[in-house]
Design a protein around this motif. Structure first.
Motif, PDB file in Angstrom:
ATOM      1  N   LEU A 164       0.848  -1.186   0.000  1.00 11.42           N
ATOM      2  CA  LEU A 164       0.000   0.000   0.000  1.00 11.42           C
ATOM      3  C   LEU A 164       0.885   1.238   0.000  1.00 11.42           C
ATOM      4  N   ARG A 165       0.749   2.075  -1.031  1.00 16.02           N
ATOM      5  CA  ARG A 165       1.604   3.255  -1.184  1.00 16.02           C
ATOM      6  C   ARG A 165       0.750   4.529  -1.219  1.00 16.02           C
ATOM      7  N   PRO A 166       0.635   5.198  -0.088  1.00 13.81           N
ATOM      8  CA  PRO A 166      -0.156   6.433  -0.067  1.00 13.81           C
ATOM      9  C   PRO A 166       0.625   7.606  -0.667  1.00 13.81           C
ATOM     10  N   ALA A 167      -0.065   8.467  -1.377  1.00 11.32           N
ATOM     11  CA  ALA A 167       0.511   9.710  -1.895  1.00 11.32           C
ATOM     12  C   ALA A 167      -0.402  10.842  -1.458  1.00 11.32           C
ATOM     13  N   LYS A 168       0.041  11.584  -0.462  1.00  7.02           N
ATOM     14  CA  LYS A 168      -0.780  12.643   0.101  1.00  7.02           C
ATOM     15  C   LYS A 168       0.055  13.901   0.246  1.00  7.02           C
ATOM     16  N   MET A 190      -4.211   6.406  -2.806  1.00  6.17           N
ATOM     17  CA  MET A 190      -3.616   5.161  -2.316  1.00  6.17           C
ATOM     18  C   MET A 190      -3.370   4.226  -3.499  1.00  6.17           C
ATOM     19  N   CYS A 191      -2.108   3.892  -3.734  1.00  5.51           N
ATOM     20  CA  CYS A 191      -1.749   2.945  -4.796  1.00  5.51           C
ATOM     21  C   CYS A 191      -1.596   1.558  -4.187  1.00  5.51           C
ATOM     22  N   VAL A 192      -2.224   0.561  -4.794  1.00  3.49           N
ATOM     23  CA  VAL A 192      -2.126  -0.828  -4.343  1.00  3.49           C
ATOM     24  C   VAL A 192      -1.274  -1.589  -5.346  1.00  3.49           C
TER      25      VAL A 192
END
Length: 233
Positions: A164-168, A190-192
């Protein structure tokens, strides 16, 4: 990408057994701190939605394996340990944290990017916290002795299939972006990412000699079950 802890149940309409996504108690506790909750490890209520996170049974003490890795990894891990120390006091549980080797540090010490003893320790833990691996020092090593080979072994042996790669964009840092404020303001994505299929582990792969010249090939391969489980995440 962490083992054996928080389970997302399969939708009830699907009859065959389904794999589960796994999230560590440490990760869940961090989310709970941000939300002001003290119930990070409470068992799931029967009335919750099927998409909610179901924690393991509540315990007084959790075994955590720490993998500081390379470069700034140990510095990051040191800061994480301070945060986890605060969580223990706030949420009323204890974390017994033990270091293990992975990446370049493991190559230097054991000539193996992810030694069997590190793998066994991870498997016997309630959760695993990994910092980062790699560095120029090991770039010229043969593939089996590169830090990233240890990471791939960890994913494969422990079944860590989801990342799980969040980009905020945080308002305090928005002016530090190389993109214009009006472009990135409000971004919250959120990139899965799937980790155990595709070309990483697809076979056959290799380099052959065909008509007097080298030919390299890889295979992008996914099983239907792999697609279903990452979509369910």
């Amino acid at each position: 990408q962490l083992p054996r802890h928080i389970y997302i149940p399969s939708p009830p309409k699907i009859q065959q057994p389904q794999p589960t996504m796994k999230i560590s108690p440490a990760t869940l506790a961090a989310l709970a701190l941000a939300a002001g909750s003290t119930n990070a490890f409470a068992p799931a209520s029967p009335t919750r939605s099927i998409s909610s996170l179901n924690a393991v049974s509540k315990k007084d003490t959790y075994q955590i394996t720490l993998l500081p890795g390379d470069g700034i990894g140990p510095e990051i891990m040191s800061a994480c340990k301070e945060v986890l120390g605060t969580l223990q006091k706030k949420c009323g549980f204890e974390l017994e944290m033990t270091d293990a080797l992975i990446g370049g540090a493991a190559i230097d010490a054991k000539n193996d990017p992810f030694p069997d003893e590190s793998l066994e320790q991870c498997r016997n833990s309630d959760s695993v916290l990994l910092s980062c691996i790699g560095g120029y020092k090991w770039d010229s090593n043969p593939r089996e002795l590169r830090p990233e080979s240890g990471l791939l072994k960890m994913r494969k042996e422990m079944g860590l299939f989801a990342n799980l790669r969040p980009a905020k964009v945080l308002p305090q840092l928005i002016n530090a972006s190389t993109l214009k404020k009006e472009i990135v303001e409000g971004v919250d994505v959120m990139c899965v990412r799937e980790l155990t299929g595709d070309v990483y582990f697809g076979t056959p792969k290799g380099i052959d000699v065909v008509d007097g010249e080298r030919v390299g090939y890889n295979n992008m391969i996914y099983r239907e079950s792999e697609i279903k489980r990452i979509a369910r995440v």
